[in-house]
Design a protein around this motif. Structure first.
Motif, PDB file in Angstrom:
ATOM      1  N   ARG A  70      11.157   9.888   8.847  1.00  0.00           N
ATOM      2  CA  ARG A  70      10.582  10.957   9.673  1.00  0.00           C
ATOM      3  C   ARG A  70      11.610  11.291  10.412  1.00  0.00           C
ATOM      4  O   ARG A  70      12.662  10.430  10.836  1.00  0.00           O
ATOM      5  CB  ARG A  70       9.464  10.617  10.037  1.00  0.00           C
ATOM      6  CG  ARG A  70       8.323  10.431   9.619  1.00  0.00           C
ATOM      7  CD  ARG A  70       7.052   9.844   9.937  1.00  0.00           C
ATOM      8  NE  ARG A  70       5.854   9.880   9.246  1.00  0.00           N
ATOM      9  CZ  ARG A  70       4.809   9.631   9.371  1.00  0.00           C
ATOM     10  NH1 ARG A  70       4.397   9.511  10.810  1.00  0.00           N
ATOM     11  NH2 ARG A  70       3.558   9.492   8.836  1.00  0.00           N
ATOM     12  N   GLN A  71      12.088  12.508  10.631  1.00  0.00           N
ATOM     13  CA  GLN A  71      12.373  12.833  11.759  1.00  0.00           C
ATOM     14  C   GLN A  71      12.688  13.718  12.961  1.00  0.00           C
ATOM     15  O   GLN A  71      10.892  14.303  13.540  1.00  0.00           O
ATOM     16  CB  GLN A  71      13.647  14.821  10.960  1.00  0.00           C
ATOM     17  CG  GLN A  71      14.648  15.591  11.875  1.00  0.00           C
ATOM     18  CD  GLN A  71      14.820  16.471  11.059  1.00  0.00           C
ATOM     19  OE1 GLN A  71      15.632  16.660  10.569  1.00  0.00           O
ATOM     20  NE2 GLN A  71      14.525  17.562  12.327  1.00  0.00           N
TER      21      GLN A  71
ATOM     22  N   ASN B 173       6.539   3.242   7.967  1.00  0.00           N
ATOM     23  CA  ASN B 173       4.923   2.911   6.335  1.00  0.00           C
ATOM     24  C   ASN B 173       3.718   3.602   6.963  1.00  0.00           C
ATOM     25  O   ASN B 173       3.186   3.018   7.985  1.00  0.00           O
ATOM     26  CB  ASN B 173       5.441   1.194   6.991  1.00  0.00           C
ATOM     27  CG  ASN B 173       6.818   0.554   6.589  1.00  0.00           C
ATOM     28  OD1 ASN B 173       6.984   1.065   6.226  1.00  0.00           O
ATOM     29  ND2 ASN B 173       7.181  -0.393   7.865  1.00  0.00           N
ATOM     30  N   THR B 174       3.496   4.171   6.329  1.00  0.00           N
ATOM     31  CA  THR B 174       1.948   3.895   5.610  1.00  0.00           C
ATOM     32  C   THR B 174       1.019   3.110   4.815  1.00  0.00           C
ATOM     33  O   THR B 174       2.037   2.816   3.722  1.00  0.00           O
ATOM     34  CB  THR B 174       1.499   5.441   5.980  1.00  0.00           C
ATOM     35  OG1 THR B 174       2.507   5.637   4.196  1.00  0.00           O
ATOM     36  CG2 THR B 174       2.695   6.350   7.312  1.00  0.00           C
ATOM     37  N   GLY B 175      -0.377   3.217   4.892  1.00  0.00           N
ATOM     38  CA  GLY B 175      -0.978   2.824   4.299  1.00  0.00           C
ATOM     39  C   GLY B 175      -0.854   0.487   4.063  1.00  0.00           C
ATOM     40  O   GLY B 175      -0.315   0.082   4.810  1.00  0.00           O
ATOM     41  N   SER B 176      -1.209   0.065   2.867  1.00  0.00           N
ATOM     42  CA  SER B 176      -1.192  -1.634   3.391  1.00  0.00           C
ATOM     43  C   SER B 176      -0.490  -1.728   1.402  1.00  0.00           C
ATOM     44  O   SER B 176      -0.753  -1.377   0.496  1.00  0.00           O
ATOM     45  CB  SER B 176      -2.980  -1.965   3.289  1.00  0.00           C
ATOM     46  OG  SER B 176      -2.679  -3.227   2.966  1.00  0.00           O
ATOM     47  N   LEU B 177       0.253  -2.867   1.896  1.00  0.00           N
ATOM     48  CA  LEU B 177       0.608  -3.643   0.692  1.00  0.00           C
ATOM     49  C   LEU B 177      -0.560  -4.016  -0.147  1.00  0.00           C
ATOM     50  O   LEU B 177       0.100  -4.102  -1.294  1.00  0.00           O
ATOM     51  CB  LEU B 177       1.795  -4.447   0.967  1.00  0.00           C
ATOM     52  CG  LEU B 177       2.528  -5.483  -0.054  1.00  0.00           C
ATOM     53  CD1 LEU B 177       2.993  -4.602  -1.048  1.00  0.00           C
ATOM     54  CD2 LEU B 177       3.636  -6.110   0.982  1.00  0.00           C
ATOM     55  N   GLN B 178      -1.238  -4.882   0.444  1.00  0.00           N
ATOM     56  CA  GLN B 178      -2.253  -5.618   0.013  1.00  0.00           C
ATOM     57  C   GLN B 178      -2.795  -4.895  -0.926  1.00  0.00           C
ATOM     58  O   GLN B 178      -3.707  -5.119  -2.062  1.00  0.00           O
ATOM     59  CB  GLN B 178      -3.252  -6.250   0.823  1.00  0.00           C
ATOM     60  CG  GLN B 178      -2.607  -7.604   1.986  1.00  0.00           C
ATOM     61  CD  GLN B 178      -1.254  -7.653   3.217  1.00  0.00           C
ATOM     62  OE1 GLN B 178      -1.912  -6.033   2.719  1.00  0.00           O
ATOM     63  NE2 GLN B 178      -0.693  -7.962   3.426  1.00  0.00           N
ATOM     64  N   GLN B 179      -3.278  -3.929  -0.470  1.00  0.00           N
ATOM     65  CA  GLN B 179      -4.798  -2.691  -1.386  1.00  0.00           C
ATOM     66  C   GLN B 179      -3.881  -1.746  -2.394  1.00  0.00           C
ATOM     67  O   GLN B 179      -3.455  -0.727  -2.857  1.00  0.00           O
ATOM     68  CB  GLN B 179      -4.978  -1.996  -0.353  1.00  0.00           C
ATOM     69  CG  GLN B 179      -5.964  -2.351   0.679  1.00  0.00           C
ATOM     70  CD  GLN B 179      -6.966  -1.378   1.509  1.00  0.00           C
ATOM     71  OE1 GLN B 179      -7.030  -0.102   1.347  1.00  0.00           O
ATOM     72  NE2 GLN B 179      -7.118  -1.980   2.001  1.00  0.00           N
ATOM     73  N   GLN B 180      -1.928  -2.232  -2.429  1.00  0.00           N
ATOM     74  CA  GLN B 180      -0.693  -1.838  -3.333  1.00  0.00           C
ATOM     75  C   GLN B 180      -1.031   0.155  -2.976  1.00  0.00           C
ATOM     76  O   GLN B 180      -0.466   1.177  -3.716  1.00  0.00           O
ATOM     77  CB  GLN B 180      -1.112  -1.823  -4.560  1.00  0.00           C
ATOM     78  CG  GLN B 180      -1.306  -2.956  -4.863  1.00  0.00           C
ATOM     79  CD  GLN B 180      -1.549  -3.762  -6.220  1.00  0.00           C
ATOM     80  OE1 GLN B 180      -2.030  -2.392  -7.306  1.00  0.00           O
ATOM     81  NE2 GLN B 180      -0.926  -4.640  -7.076  1.00  0.00           N
ATOM     82  N   SER B 181      -1.147   0.462  -1.548  1.00  0.00           N
ATOM     83  CA  SER B 181      -1.406   1.516  -1.278  1.00  0.00           C
ATOM     84  C   SER B 181       0.239   1.878  -0.334  1.00  0.00           C
ATOM     85  O   SER B 181       0.004   3.057   0.950  1.00  0.00           O
ATOM     86  CB  SER B 181      -2.461   2.572  -0.744  1.00  0.00           C
ATOM     87  OG  SER B 181      -2.673   1.183   0.922  1.00  0.00           O
ATOM     88  N   LEU B 182       1.293   1.085   0.050  1.00  0.00           N
ATOM     89  CA  LEU B 182       1.622   1.371   1.193  1.00  0.00           C
ATOM     90  C   LEU B 182       2.980   2.069   0.196  1.00  0.00           C
ATOM     91  O   LEU B 182       3.533   2.238  -0.913  1.00  0.00           O
ATOM     92  CB  LEU B 182       2.608   0.466   0.862  1.00  0.00           C
ATOM     93  CG  LEU B 182       3.736   0.032   2.503  1.00  0.00           C
ATOM     94  CD1 LEU B 182       3.497  -0.132   3.604  1.00  0.00           C
ATOM     95  CD2 LEU B 182       4.797  -1.714   2.292  1.00  0.00           C
TER      96      LEU B 182
END
Length: 792
Positions: free
Chosen positions: A775-776, A761-770
């Motif tokens: 990944r291998q 997971n990258t980004g933020s759910l609150q900022q709507q950038s999730l």
């Protein structure tokens, strides 16, 4: 129990053939018998003894003993064994004769000395299917990860045998699980054959005499597993002179010494190995480093001694002890994490010759595997321990009534002691122990009889019947719940120590048939039924020490395996090339897996975390091997399917097994360029492993919730790799010191093969950038290595 009418008829036929075989022993004939050994006194297992005039012969047993009963006359006997010069002798058989062969090592060539009339056609004239004898000299010449010669990685190059993953020693045979392989070291069961979390095996090649893999048509003398047998015999030691050999590699060193105690009568061998990355790295780690004091190493020790009391009596004592130690320290947090695990085995054996036709071996065997893990921080400590121990007594007889029969029978008793998991915690002076049974006990008894019978020149039958019986005894607690969440208990029964809880058993018929089409080709058929009373509870596929061995109980039923195989075998160019095509079908019953949400080893009664189902596997194997000459090697290809089906998983729909691989290809080549240089290479290709990944993710109160789809619903990328090796023997060798250099490159073109895949997971759910992406993780790029081996 599941008995087909086919197996009922097979059992009747085998019983009848056994008694008919014994009757033939009363014909008036003469016997020549003895042992086939190397010049140093090592027993040569499965050496060929060929009677030139009759175009027939036999093979030696596991102690190098042979016996041929023939009509009165003059015969030429020829003995051959790959890697040794062929020996021949003419005998006038007018009375019983004892004759021992000593073969000379053909060290610098894989050529066999050709004797007119000899056929090296064991591939086509023996009823055995899926059986492979590994030549240790060729194993040592093949490329290896970090220069560590490994028997288990070599058998993974054979058709029908699949690796657990990148660099891993775990192996899977014809769609079976890792617990379904019977791994024996001098008859002792090895429960976890891996060092370094599966990347190296526990078998030191310098201590090994012979390795035999049986992946189809298991003879009746073997039991307790339903997929395969890997039978490894340790060397006896040189009974002529003292010798020392060893090797220094990038991560470990080996040292072996052997010699006579009493020349020609008694010998010993001691072989040790240890990694030293921890010793070399420690001086370069700063004293204030956070992980200072962390280390990992493994070591193992093989020892064996034997004594010949007379021509009829010989005793052997052998032992193995190995340990892995992993210690992690975090100076900042005060966290200490320790994982020790390892195997110990001991085997005592007595060979006795009742007559020139009847050979007996009596064995007392002890096996022990234990695993522990401990986490400590400040005044808190958490520890988990598990293991399995066996004490076994067995007796085996080899009877050779005439040249057309080799009969074996025997009996075995094993006392099993299982510790699935013991969890303890301590906080200050308070000690907490999770409730539950600390040890599960069981008794297992088996008897068997088998006969390899040449009915005529074209038809050979190897038939056997095994009966096994298993009894679980207390202490034990049986629990039954109405739901999969283990909340509402509807039944509980407690058994005290020594109480008889449940009994299982049954017949295990084994049948192998060979029909010779001509002198170069044959058709073979095999059908077997096997029972297995132990299971491996694994939440991974890599044969980790954290996997738990559990016995059959009132709740856990024995595994049952049926296997049918059919093959065509043909040799070319005076038996220089061996080829075969085999098809197989396998049924597996009473398989176990963890229920959804279970945490391996943390339930006080681990059986409550299991679900039960069945399996199915089928496929075709293609094999081409060049046996002799400057260029030797093989090509193996497997086309296979493997399935599992559990009523409590995916609503009872079947799914591909983790190691369901459609295509598996191995190419192995070794070339003797001259007396100084030997080159070798391997190439492997395999369909990627099946794995499970969430189909979707959703959020509840800021928490990520995975929606799991079908089991093993995706596949890793295809696996492929090429390795190269060169062995160099310097031209100027001393009179006493012999040495060689082994140069190897693992993963020549640095293919980044997938080890596993995870969601990140990258980004933020609150900022709507999730963002969520797969990944291998890959382990090994190109890895060169060099090893110096020496003998004196």
């Amino acid at each position: 129990m599941r008995y087909s009418s086919f197996f009922g008829r097979v059992s009747t036929l085998l019983t009848l053939s056994f008694f008919l075989s014994v009757t033939t022993a009363f014909a008036q004939k003469y016997t020549i018998s003895g042992y086939v050994r190397s010049e140093t006194g090592e027993s040569l297992i499965a050496a060929n003894i060929f009677v030139k005039e009759l175009k027939k012969g036999g093979i030696t047993n596991e102690y190098g003993f042979y016996s041929l009963t023939l009509e009165k006359g003059t015969y030429q006997l020829v003995v051959s064994y790959l890697g040794f010069e062929t020996a021949a002798v003419e005998v006038n058989l007018s009375k019983n004769i004892q004759y021992n062969f000593k073969l000379k090592n053909a060290a610098l060539t894989k050529q066999e000395v050709v004797v007119e009339g000899v056929r090296a056609d064991q591939n086509t004239r023996d009823a055995a299917m899926g059986r492979t004898e590994l030549n240790m000299e060729q194993v040592k010449s093949l490329p290896a990860l970090l220069g560590e010669v490994d028997i288990l990685k070599t058998i993974q190059l054979l058709p029908g045998v699949q690796t657990a993953g990148e660099g891993n020693t775990g192996f899977y045979v014809r769609g079976g699980g890792p617990d379904q392989n019977l791994i024996l070291l001098d008859e002792a069961v090895v429960y976890n054959a891996a060092h370094l979390f599966g990347f190296f095996s526990v078998f030191n090649a310098d201590a090994i005499n012979n390795t035999t893999l049986i992946k189809g048509g298991m003879p009746a003398e073997y039991g307790g597993r339903i997929s395969s047998v890997l039978n490894i015999s340790m060397r006896d030691g040189n009974n002529q002179q003292f010798k020392t050999e060893g090797g220094i590699g990038l991560i470990s060193s080996r040292f072996t010494t052997e010699g006579p105690i009493v020349k020609d009568k008694s010998s010993f061998i001691i072989s040790g190995r240890r990694t030293y990355a921890d010793v070399l790295a420690d001086p370069f780690i700063p004293a204030d480093a956070i992980a200072k004091g962390s280390k990992y190493y493994f070591y193992d020790l093989n020892a064996k001694v034997n004594y010949k009391f007379s021509d009829k009596d010989r005793v052997y004592a052998s032992a193995y002890f190995g340990r892995d130690v992993f210690l992690f320290k975090n100076r900042e947090s005060g966290l200490n994490f320790e994982i020790p695990w390892g195997n110990a085995t001991t085997t005592l054996r007595w060979n006795h010759l009742f007559s020139n036709k009847l050979f007996m071996n009596v064995s007392g065997i002890y096996s022990d595997f234990n695993f522990g893990t401990a986490v400590e921080q400040s005044t808190f400590r958490f520890a988990l321990n598990s293991g399995v121990r066996n004490a076994t007594a067995k007796v085996d007889f080899d009877y050779f009534p005439d040249i057309r029969h080799q009969i074996k029978w025997g009996a075995q008793y094993t006392y099993h002691m299982f510790t699935p998991s013991v969890v303890e915690a301590r906080s200050g002076e308070n000690v907490f122990t999770l409730p539950g049974v600390k040890q599960l006990n069981a008794h297992e008894v088996a008897v068997y009889a088998q006969d390899q019978w040449d009915i005529n020149d074209r038809l050979q039958v190897n038939g056997g019947l095994r009966y096994s019986n298993y009894t679980q005894t207390g202490p034990y607690v049986f629990e039954r719940f109405t739901d999969s969440d283990l909340i509402e208990k509807v039944e509980e029964r407690t058994f005290d120590k020594g109480d008889r809880i449940v009994n299982y058993g049954g017949l295990e018929p084994r049948l192998l048939v060979r029909y010779s089409i001509n002198t170069k080709s044959s058709v073979k058929f095999g059908a077997t039924r096997n029972l297995q009373y132990i299971h491996l509870a694994s939440s991974s596929g890599n044969a980790l020490p954290t996997d738990l061995w559990v016995p059959s109980t009132l709740r856990v039923k024995p595994q049952i395996g049926y296997q049918y195989s059919l093959g065509y075998f043909r040799n070319f160019k005076e038996n220089q090339y061996e080829t075969s095509v085999e098809v197989y079908y396998k049924q597996l019953f009473n398989q176990i897996d963890f229920r959804n949400g279970a945490v391996n080893g943390l339930n006080a009664n681990i059986e409550n975390d299991f679900v039960f189902g069945n399996g199915e596997a089928y496929g075709a194997e293609f094999f081409v091997k060049k046996r002799t000459g400057k260029l030797t090697g093989w090509i193996g290809y497997t086309l296979a399917w493997a399935w599992r089906q559990f009523p409590d998983i995916m609503e009872g729909r079947r799914f591909p097994y983790k190691f369901d691989r459609r295509h598996d290809l191995s190419i192995v080549a070794s070339y003797d360029f001259n007396e100084r240089w030997t080159f070798s290479s391997t190439f492997v290709f395999a369909t990627g492993n099946a794995f499970t990944i969430p189909e979707s993710r959703y959020f509840i109160e800021g928490r990520i919730i995975d929606q799991i789809g079908d089991r093993n619903n995706l596949r890793l990328a295809n696996y492929h790799r090429m390795d190269l090796a060169a062995v160099y023997k310097p031209g100027r060798q001393g009179k006493r010191l012999k040495n060689e250099w082994v140069f190897a490159i693992y993963n020549v073109y640095s293919r980044l093969n997938p080890y596993f895949v995870y969601l990140n997971n990258t980004g933020s759910l609150q900022q709507q950038s999730l963002q969520i992406e797969a990944r291998q993780v890959s382990l090994f790029p190109i890895i060169p290595s060099v090893t110096w081996n020496f003998k004196f």
